[in-house]
Design a protein around this motif. Structure first.
Motif, PDB file in Angstrom:
ATOM      1  N   SER A  78       0.835  -1.204   0.000  1.00 43.34           N
ATOM      2  CA  SER A  78       0.000   0.000   0.000  1.00 43.34           C
ATOM      3  C   SER A  78       0.867   1.250   0.000  1.00 43.34           C
ATOM      4  O   SER A  78       0.624   2.202  -0.756  1.00 43.34           O
ATOM      5  CB  SER A  78      -0.930   0.012   1.225  1.00 43.34           C
ATOM      6  N   HIS A  79       1.889   1.243   0.851  1.00 40.19           N
ATOM      7  CA  HIS A  79       2.808   2.370   0.912  1.00 40.19           C
ATOM      8  C   HIS A  79       3.608   2.497  -0.380  1.00 40.19           C
ATOM      9  O   HIS A  79       3.834   3.609  -0.890  1.00 40.19           O
ATOM     10  CB  HIS A  79       3.749   2.198   2.107  1.00 40.19           C
ATOM     11  N   PHE A  80       4.037   1.371  -0.951  1.00 43.06           N
ATOM     12  CA  PHE A  80       4.820   1.431  -2.182  1.00 43.06           C
ATOM     13  C   PHE A  80       3.972   1.947  -3.343  1.00 43.06           C
ATOM     14  O   PHE A  80       4.453   2.725  -4.178  1.00 43.06           O
ATOM     15  CB  PHE A  80       5.391   0.046  -2.507  1.00 43.06           C
ATOM     16  N   LEU A  96       5.678   0.430   6.222  1.00 44.08           N
ATOM     17  CA  LEU A  96       6.661   0.462   5.129  1.00 44.08           C
ATOM     18  C   LEU A  96       6.933  -0.920   4.549  1.00 44.08           C
ATOM     19  O   LEU A  96       7.514  -1.026   3.469  1.00 44.08           O
ATOM     20  CB  LEU A  96       7.981   1.056   5.623  1.00 44.08           C
ATOM     21  N   GLY A  97       6.519  -1.975   5.248  1.00 42.03           N
ATOM     22  CA  GLY A  97       6.875  -3.317   4.816  1.00 42.03           C
ATOM     23  C   GLY A  97       8.289  -3.642   5.231  1.00 42.03           C
ATOM     24  O   GLY A  97       8.883  -2.990   6.098  1.00 42.03           O
ATOM     25  N   THR A  98       8.867  -4.651   4.607  1.00 45.18           N
ATOM     26  CA  THR A  98      10.232  -5.073   4.912  1.00 45.18           C
ATOM     27  C   THR A  98      11.051  -5.132   3.627  1.00 45.18           C
ATOM     28  O   THR A  98      10.498  -5.136   2.519  1.00 45.18           O
ATOM     29  CB  THR A  98      10.253  -6.463   5.578  1.00 45.18           C
ATOM     30  N   VAL A  99      12.347  -5.194   3.784  1.00 47.76           N
ATOM     31  CA  VAL A  99      13.227  -5.317   2.613  1.00 47.76           C
ATOM     32  C   VAL A  99      12.883  -6.573   1.820  1.00 47.76           C
ATOM     33  O   VAL A  99      12.831  -6.565   0.579  1.00 47.76           O
ATOM     34  CB  VAL A  99      14.703  -5.324   3.048  1.00 47.76           C
ATOM     35  N   ASP A 100      12.602  -7.670   2.518  1.00 50.22           N
ATOM     36  CA  ASP A 100      12.315  -8.938   1.836  1.00 50.22           C
ATOM     37  C   ASP A 100      11.018  -8.880   1.039  1.00 50.22           C
ATOM     38  O   ASP A 100      10.962  -9.362  -0.098  1.00 50.22           O
ATOM     39  CB  ASP A 100      12.245 -10.080   2.855  1.00 50.22           C
ATOM     40  N   THR A 101       9.951  -8.311   1.612  1.00 49.58           N
ATOM     41  CA  THR A 101       8.687  -8.246   0.856  1.00 49.58           C
ATOM     42  C   THR A 101       8.821  -7.277  -0.304  1.00 49.58           C
ATOM     43  O   THR A 101       8.329  -7.539  -1.400  1.00 49.58           O
ATOM     44  CB  THR A 101       7.518  -7.819   1.765  1.00 49.58           C
ATOM     45  N   LEU A 102       9.499  -6.166  -0.076  1.00 54.65           N
ATOM     46  CA  LEU A 102       9.630  -5.141  -1.113  1.00 54.65           C
ATOM     47  C   LEU A 102      10.358  -5.679  -2.347  1.00 54.65           C
ATOM     48  O   LEU A 102      10.037  -5.321  -3.487  1.00 54.65           O
ATOM     49  CB  LEU A 102      10.381  -3.940  -0.533  1.00 54.65           C
TER      50      LEU A 102
END
Length: 413
Positions: free
Chosen positions: A45-47, A157-163
């Motif tokens: 959502s944030h991305f 913000l989520g995480t590096v892995d999901t992003l």
């Protein structure tokens, strides 16, 4: 007065005419945020919010930025746990132009892979920035301590892995499922006219309706502890108490209670922790309401060797509230302050647009200023005492970032 219009596709438009101003604030509110994401989608959502500014079929990213600078306007967006908002504030003479740009971003963003790749790196840096800001990231840890693996515990913000897994197709699929007409509200406030309203109605009638949104389960408040060791100058402590959902009948008594606890310079926490004991520069409380739950947060930052004293000061403050040691004068002063803050905040077209958009999206109703003032006036001494005992006489969640990552001795008992 707020005018509500529901289009044939289910999208809602809320307008507040303020003829004596020369500005118009416009917001597109979407009922989606980290609350509605799966574990693998966390951060999308944030991305998406970022990617709406990265180019459309008609404008490049730089042309979108230049378009608002050219008219002296302001454009931005934000994502929360339960909604995303894209908004602009412009002179009334440029309102139609602003709607044209915002709707272009909403309908025609292309999510080009090269832009997705670049923006991933931007958000990676944003995540690092938050990680390097202990008085910020400690609140994410508190959400996790309060809600665990429930989506309300996810970082926005989520995480590096999901992003890393996101691509254009993934974004388009998520948008197709969540950016549907019944989940969208367009809110406008300021010097608006019928022609502007007709433009919005015509433009946003193209938003496709969808199926019923994703079902969400109410979270269980877990009251866990999360501690992190980090080389910081201060220890950053958050306590979380199970609060009230948005629209709850006790929400105004809770607002009054929070104000006297830690919502102002005259609050109990500020006076006890900062003014009397000199333990912290920053100490405060706030309440977050969600559609089926809420979280009251207390934050304080202090030198690591003063952490026990900080917690003891907070505990004594809460114990005093639970014991009913609240004066009528405190409550009346708090009510007057809240009414003043409310009235002053609504002098901004952006504040009115935000209030109306959020109310329509989450509550589907609008109270007048007089009605809200009356709700505050009706809060009683008994209401505040009852809520203090209800909220603070229970176990709480906790997050801590400090050089040792060790809990205060008083919390180990």
């Amino acid at each position: 007065m707020v005018q509500k219009i529901e289009l044939a596709n289910g999208l809602r438009l809320v307008c507040e005419q303020i003829p004596h101003v020369r500005s118009v604030s416009i917001g597109i509110w979407v009922h989606t945020g980290s609350r509605f994401e799966t574990e693998s989608e966390n951060g999308i959502s944030h991305f998406l919010e970022h990617m709406f500014f990265k180019g459309t079929k008609n404008r490049s990213a730089s042309e979108i930025a230049e378009a608002f600078d050219r008219i002296g306007g302001h454009v931005n967006a934000f994502t929360s746990k339960e909604y995303t908002c894209f908004y602009a504030k412009v002179l009334d003479e440029h309102a139609s132009y602003a709607i044209d740009i915002l709707s272009d971003m909403f309908f025609n963003s292309i999510f080009a892979e090269e832009e997705v790749k670049k923006e991933k790196n931007v958000v990676f840096e944003e995540i690092k920035m938050v990680d390097d800001t202990p008085d910020d990231i400690v609140h994410d840890y508190l959400s996790e301590a309060s809600y665990g693996v429930h989506s309300l515990g996810y970082p926005i913000l989520g995480t590096v892995d999901t992003l890393k897994t996101f691509d254009g197709d993934f974004l388009r699929d998520y948008m197709k499922r969540h950016y549907t007409a019944e989940h969208v509200v367009v809110s406008m406030a300021g010097n608006i006219d019928d022609q502007l309203i007709d433009t919005v109605k015509s433009t946003f009638s193209a938003v496709k309706p969808g199926k019923q949104g994703p079902k969400v389960e109410a979270p269980t408040f877990l009251a866990k502890r999360i501690t992190k060791q980090k080389d910081t100058e201060q220890a950053h402590l958050c306590l979380g108490f199970n609060g009230l959902q948005i629209g709850h009948e006790d929400i105004y008594p809770l607002v009054v209670l929070n104000n006297l606890l830690g919502g102002s310079m005259s609050s109990r926490l500020f006076q006890e922790i900062r003014e009397k004991r000199g333990l912290a520069y920053s100490v405060f409380s706030f309440h977050s309401s969600y559609q089926d739950s809420g979280l009251l947060t207390i934050y304080g930052g202090t030198a690591p060797n003063q952490l026990n004293d900080l917690y003891d000061g907070i505990k004594q403050t809460l114990d005093s509230l639970v014991a009913g040691n609240v004066s009528e004068k405190e409550i009346e002063n708090g009510k007057e302050q809240l009414k003043g803050n409310l009235m002053l905040s609504l002098e901004s077209t952006n504040s009115r647009m935000s209030r109306n958009g959020k109310n329509e999206l989450l509550l589907k109703r609008h109270r007048s200023l007089d009605e809200m003032v009356e709700e505050i006036n009706e809060v009683t001494h008994k209401d505040v005492n009852r809520l203090a005992e209800q909220l603070f006489n229970r176990d709480f969640s906790l997050s801590l970032i400090s050089p040792t990552g060790e809990l205060p001795d008083s919390l180990m008992k």
